[in-house]
Design a protein around this motif. Structure first.
Motif, mmCIF file in Angstrom:
data_model
loop_
_atom_site.group_PDB
_atom_site.id
_atom_site.type_symbol
_atom_site.label_atom_id
_atom_site.label_comp_id
_atom_site.label_asym_id
_atom_site.label_seq_id
_atom_site.Cartn_x
_atom_site.Cartn_y
_atom_site.Cartn_z
ATOM 1 N N GLN A 192 0.842 -1.201 0.000
ATOM 2 C CA GLN A 192 0.000 0.000 0.000
ATOM 3 C C GLN A 192 0.870 1.241 0.000
ATOM 4 O OE1 GLN A 192 -3.101 0.201 2.993
ATOM 5 N NE2 GLN A 192 -3.258 2.406 2.768
ATOM 6 N N SER A 246 0.909 4.486 3.217
ATOM 7 C CA SER A 246 0.121 3.802 4.255
ATOM 8 C C SER A 246 0.223 4.470 5.624
ATOM 9 C CB SER A 246 0.535 2.338 4.364
ATOM 10 O OG SER A 246 1.906 2.241 4.703
ATOM 11 N N ASP A 248 -5.783 1.900 6.479
ATOM 12 C CA ASP A 248 -5.319 0.608 5.970
ATOM 13 C C ASP A 248 -6.320 0.097 4.933
ATOM 14 O OD1 ASP A 248 -4.726 -2.093 5.556
ATOM 15 O OD2 ASP A 248 -4.118 -2.409 7.627
ATOM 16 N N VAL A 288 -5.662 -2.768 3.120
ATOM 17 C CA VAL A 288 -5.346 -4.163 2.834
ATOM 18 C C VAL A 288 -6.540 -5.083 3.036
ATOM 19 C CG1 VAL A 288 -3.886 -6.134 3.454
ATOM 20 C CG2 VAL A 288 -2.889 -3.845 3.293
ATOM 21 N N ARG A 298 -2.122 -11.062 3.798
ATOM 22 C CA ARG A 298 -1.282 -9.985 4.340
ATOM 23 C C ARG A 298 0.030 -10.624 4.772
ATOM 24 N NH1 ARG A 298 -2.608 -4.879 7.037
ATOM 25 N NH2 ARG A 298 -4.803 -5.436 6.857
ATOM 26 N N ASP A 342 1.315 -3.445 5.686
ATOM 27 C CA ASP A 342 0.487 -2.948 4.585
ATOM 28 C C ASP A 342 0.807 -3.652 3.268
ATOM 29 O OD1 ASP A 342 3.006 -1.963 4.240
ATOM 30 O OD2 ASP A 342 2.424 0.135 4.073
#
Length: 195
Positions: A8, A11, A16, A18, A39, A43
């Motif tokens: 990301q 971030s 967030d 994700v 994950r 991020d």
């Protein structure tokens, strides 16, 4: 094999994204993954696919959103693949790490790493496609997405309440059909990189 490692962007200064991305990407039956996105750290998320078209499609969508740096690693993976993406290993995983690091400062925030020259060629095409997608108007995107669903220009016009000529203009200004051909080229190049 193709490993996508996605990080990301910005971030630390925004929410967030994700979990929301994981929910969408892992329930999309049109984009089959050998190992779904997980994950991997903070991020960042990672997935595995053997299908170049899936890798290209997901990578373009994520990078075009301007929210993600996307790395595609091309090469072999150690088999059998573990159930968890995070536990995977092999050349494609190592190259995906290299690619996502490069993507953070690359045009379009997308990069490809592989042993063959085709990986670099695929990267160039993908960077160009993301650059075009990021400049496309909302109206051009809307018309293009309907076109991708198989609607004719007249049906798109009826749905949007505009003329067929306006639909044609939106698709033309957004380089929609050219980008679809470019996407096919990127897919072929990734397949060549994986030979």
């Amino acid at each position: 094999m193709f490993v996508l490692t996605v990080d990301q962007r910005r971030s630390r200064s925004r929410e967030d994204l994700v979990q929301e991305a994981l929910d969408v990407l892992n329930t999309d039956s049109a984009r089959p993954l050998l190992r779904g996105f997980e994950r991997t750290a903070g991020d960042e998320m990672q997935a595995v696919t053997s299908d170049a078209s899936v890798a290209v499609d997901i990578a373009l969508d994520l990078a075009a959103s301007n929210n993600w740096s996307v790395g595609i690693g091309v090469g072999r993976v150690d088999e059998p693949l573990p159930e968890s993406t995070r536990a995977g290993s092999g050349e494609a995983f190592e190259r995906a790490r290299e690619a996502v690091t490069a993507a953070k400062t690359s045009p379009g925030n997308i990069a490809v790493a592989g042993a063959r020259a085709e990986a670099g060629h695929a990267e160039a095409v993908l960077q160009l496609l993301v650059s075009v997608a990021r400049k496309r108007s909302k109206e051009a995107r809307e018309a293009g997405e309907l076109s991708d669903q198989g609607l004719t220009q007249q049906h798109i016009a009826d749905r949007l309440g505009i003329t067929q000529q306006a639909v044609s203009s939106r698709l033309h200004s957004g380089l929609w059909h050219e980008c679809r051909r470019g996407q096919s080229a990127a897919q072929a190049l990734l397949e060549g990189a994986d030979r």
